[in-house]
Write a protein that holds these residues in place. Structure first.
Motif, short mmCIF file in Angstrom:
data_model
loop_
_atom_site.label_atom_id
_atom_site.label_comp_id
_atom_site.label_asym_id
_atom_site.label_seq_id
_atom_site.Cartn_x
_atom_site.Cartn_y
_atom_site.Cartn_z
N GLY A 16 0.91 3.94 -2.89
CA GLY A 16 0.58 5.31 -2.50
C GLY A 16 1.64 6.31 -2.95
O GLY A 16 1.31 7.39 -3.45
N PHE A 17 2.91 5.97 -2.76
CA PHE A 17 3.98 6.85 -3.22
C PHE A 17 3.96 6.99 -4.74
O PHE A 17 4.12 8.08 -5.27
CB PHE A 17 5.35 6.35 -2.78
CG PHE A 17 5.75 6.80 -1.42
CD1 PHE A 17 5.69 8.13 -1.05
CD2 PHE A 17 6.18 5.89 -0.48
CE1 PHE A 17 6.06 8.55 0.21
CE2 PHE A 17 6.56 6.29 0.79
CZ PHE A 17 6.50 7.63 1.14
N GLU A 29 0.82 -1.21 0.00
CA GLU A 29 0.00 0.00 0.00
C GLU A 29 0.85 1.26 0.00
O GLU A 29 0.54 2.22 -0.70
CB GLU A 29 -0.94 -0.01 1.21
CG GLU A 29 -2.07 -1.00 1.05
CD GLU A 29 -2.93 -1.12 2.29
OE1 GLU A 29 -2.55 -0.58 3.34
OE2 GLU A 29 -3.99 -1.74 2.19
N VAL A 30 1.92 1.28 0.78
CA VAL A 30 2.79 2.46 0.80
C VAL A 30 3.48 2.63 -0.55
O VAL A 30 3.59 3.76 -1.05
CB VAL A 30 3.81 2.36 1.96
CG1 VAL A 30 4.90 3.39 1.82
CG2 VAL A 30 3.10 2.52 3.29
N SER A 31 3.91 1.55 -1.16
CA SER A 31 4.55 1.64 -2.49
C SER A 31 3.58 2.20 -3.52
O SER A 31 3.93 3.10 -4.29
CB SER A 31 5.03 0.27 -2.94
OG SER A 31 5.96 -0.25 -2.04
N ALA A 79 -2.65 9.33 -1.32
CA ALA A 79 -2.61 9.71 0.09
C ALA A 79 -3.42 8.74 0.95
O ALA A 79 -3.02 8.38 2.06
CB ALA A 79 -3.15 11.12 0.26
N LEU A 110 -1.38 5.64 1.38
CA LEU A 110 -0.33 5.85 2.37
C LEU A 110 -0.88 5.74 3.79
O LEU A 110 -0.24 5.14 4.66
CB LEU A 110 0.31 7.22 2.17
CG LEU A 110 1.26 7.35 0.99
CD1 LEU A 110 1.67 8.81 0.80
CD2 LEU A 110 2.48 6.48 1.19
#
Length: 70
Positions: free
Chosen positions: A16-17, A12-14, A49, A52
């Motif tokens: 999101g970025f 999810e963070v990947s 966002a 993230l």
């Protein structure tokens, strides 16, 4: 369960970025059609966002003592 939260957070963070920095290219890589309208780019960044935030929540859920992941 803890491993699942770690993998989910990283994915999810990947994503999101990627959506936050280059939303048009990210969508083009996933769906084969880039974002053409400025409103679509803004929505892509908002989605980034949100991803993230979900990634951060998944990462922090690993340490919750009342969670089944503990």
């Amino acid at each position: 369960m803890k491993r699942l939260l770690i993998v989910t957070a990283v994915v999810e963070v990947s994503a999101g970025f990627a959506l936050g920095i280059v939303p048009s290219q990210s969508v083009a890589a996933l769906f084969g059609c880039p974002l053409m309208e400025p409103v679509a780019v803004v929505l892509g960044r908002i989605t980034g966002a949100a991803l993230l935030a979900l990634g951060l929540a998944s990462w922090l859920a690993r340490f919750d003592e009342n969670s089944a992941a503990s």
